[in-house]
Design a protein around this motif. Sequence first.
Motif, PDB file in Angstrom:
ATOM      1  N   LEU A   1      63.350  14.785 179.016  1.00  0.00           N
ATOM      2  CA  LEU A   1      64.755  14.941 179.358  1.00  0.00           C
ATOM      3  C   LEU A   1      65.543  15.463 178.168  1.00  0.00           C
ATOM      4  N   THR A   2      66.517  16.321 178.441  1.00  0.00           N
ATOM      5  CA  THR A   2      67.427  16.742 177.381  1.00  0.00           C
ATOM      6  C   THR A   2      68.438  15.627 177.133  1.00  0.00           C
ATOM      7  N   ASN A   3      69.161  15.723 176.024  1.00  0.00           N
ATOM      8  CA  ASN A   3      70.188  14.724 175.728  1.00  0.00           C
ATOM      9  C   ASN A   3      71.281  14.729 176.788  1.00  0.00           C
ATOM     10  N   ASP A   4      71.639  15.913 177.280  1.00  0.00           N
ATOM     11  CA  ASP A   4      72.670  15.982 178.318  1.00  0.00           C
ATOM     12  C   ASP A   4      72.191  15.318 179.611  1.00  0.00           C
ATOM     13  N   GLU A   5      70.917  15.483 179.947  1.00  0.00           N
ATOM     14  CA  GLU A   5      70.377  14.820 181.141  1.00  0.00           C
ATOM     15  C   GLU A   5      70.345  13.312 180.947  1.00  0.00           C
ATOM     16  N   LEU A   6      70.000  12.890 179.744  1.00  0.00           N
ATOM     17  CA  LEU A   6      69.982  11.462 179.449  1.00  0.00           C
ATOM     18  C   LEU A   6      71.373  10.852 179.599  1.00  0.00           C
ATOM     19  N   SER A   7      72.417  11.651 179.347  1.00  0.00           N
ATOM     20  CA  SER A   7      73.774  11.120 179.417  1.00  0.00           C
ATOM     21  C   SER A   7      74.181  10.750 180.844  1.00  0.00           C
ATOM     22  N   HIS A   8      73.388  11.141 181.836  1.00  0.00           N
ATOM     23  CA  HIS A   8      73.636  10.719 183.215  1.00  0.00           C
ATOM     24  C   HIS A   8      73.071   9.324 183.487  1.00  0.00           C
ATOM     25  N   CYS A   9      72.305   8.793 182.541  1.00  0.00           N
ATOM     26  CA  CYS A   9      71.546   7.562 182.775  1.00  0.00           C
ATOM     27  C   CYS A   9      72.279   6.328 182.251  1.00  0.00           C
ATOM     28  N   HIS A  10      72.121   5.231 182.982  1.00  0.00           N
ATOM     29  CA  HIS A  10      72.636   3.954 182.508  1.00  0.00           C
ATOM     30  C   HIS A  10      71.670   3.312 181.516  1.00  0.00           C
ATOM     31  N   PHE A  11      70.379   3.569 181.700  1.00  0.00           N
ATOM     32  CA  PHE A  11      69.351   3.014 180.818  1.00  0.00           C
ATOM     33  C   PHE A  11      68.269   4.064 180.571  1.00  0.00           C
ATOM     34  N   LEU A  12      67.566   3.880 179.485  1.00  0.00           N
ATOM     35  CA  LEU A  12      66.365   4.646 179.158  1.00  0.00           C
ATOM     36  C   LEU A  12      65.177   3.700 179.276  1.00  0.00           C
ATOM     37  N   THR A  13      64.064   4.196 179.791  1.00  0.00           N
ATOM     38  CA  THR A  13      62.851   3.390 179.836  1.00  0.00           C
ATOM     39  C   THR A  13      61.704   4.184 179.242  1.00  0.00           C
ATOM     40  N   ARG A  14      60.768   3.489 178.638  1.00  0.00           N
ATOM     41  CA  ARG A  14      59.591   4.156 178.087  1.00  0.00           C
ATOM     42  C   ARG A  14      58.366   3.272 178.308  1.00  0.00           C
ATOM     43  N   ILE A  15      57.230   3.929 178.531  1.00  0.00           N
ATOM     44  CA  ILE A  15      55.960   3.225 178.715  1.00  0.00           C
ATOM     45  C   ILE A  15      55.365   2.967 177.333  1.00  0.00           C
ATOM     46  N   PRO A  16      55.036   1.727 176.989  1.00  0.00           N
ATOM     47  CA  PRO A  16      54.533   1.420 175.645  1.00  0.00           C
ATOM     48  C   PRO A  16      53.092   1.892 175.450  1.00  0.00           C
ATOM     49  N   ALA A  17      52.931   3.187 175.358  1.00  0.00           N
ATOM     50  CA  ALA A  17      51.599   3.785 175.213  1.00  0.00           C
ATOM     51  C   ALA A  17      51.105   3.664 173.771  1.00  0.00           C
ATOM     52  N   ASN A  18      49.846   4.020 173.576  1.00  0.00           N
ATOM     53  CA  ASN A  18      49.238   4.033 172.248  1.00  0.00           C
ATOM     54  C   ASN A  18      50.032   4.979 171.345  1.00  0.00           C
TER      55      ASN A  18
END
Length: 274
Positions: free
Chosen positions: A135-152
Amino acid sequence: MDAGDNMSAQPADLAQLGRVRFVLIETSLSANMGAVARAMKTMGLMQLCLVRPRQALDAEALARAAGADDLLARARVCASLEEALTGCRLVIGSSARARSLAWPEVDPAGCAERLLENAAEAEVALLLGRERSGLTNDELSHCHFLTRIPANPDYSSLNIAAAAQVFAYELRRVALRGQLGAARAGEPAPASGPFSAGAPRSDLATADEMASFYGHLEQTMTRIGFADPDQSSTLRRRLRRLFNRARPDRTELNILRGILSAAEGRKHPDRFRR
């Protein structure tokens, strides 16, 4: 037993899953769109939105969907992210990259819980970005939260369909946990689900209403000389983060827009004179 047989044996009232949209942005390969559709259908998710896909849905997409071609046939193709998010009251974005501007984060289980507790009242969305750049920063600005998968951390490259499967599984797991918890207690599952910390507010502004407000806010900041539209991208993202965190309802949003109109000179103090 295949996934379809297993799903048919599960509790039937999983309506909240039907209000969760998976939104793919500028996906490069049609095969990935098909694989995401398969990942979604195995977990009972049926809303797929494609924002400016780089390839059309073709035979390769159908082959990778492996029986989820009905989901692909219903997929909405949108010209903009704003269009894809119309009507959504909660938006969570998936990203593997750390951001210079910190954003509220939840893990995949927390992501599922927040999406489902809000889906008791309205449509919600999970954003999945481009295969190579997310996601771009501008796309992220539409989000209430960010999530990430705790990968290696030494090898965190995860195919978009694999990521979609992780989130789809968490959503179904949390939904079933709510069903089974209510069954053990001998009570029907409440509309908001036992995974909800409290009843979701039913009057929250939707993503398209917030987008209209942000446009008004940026226009006003320019007109009153507060911000240079060519030099204020970080300011815009910070303000969006602030209001996404606050999650105003429609009445509050109308108040804010009234203040903006007054700041632009559209309202005159003489109107209060008796």
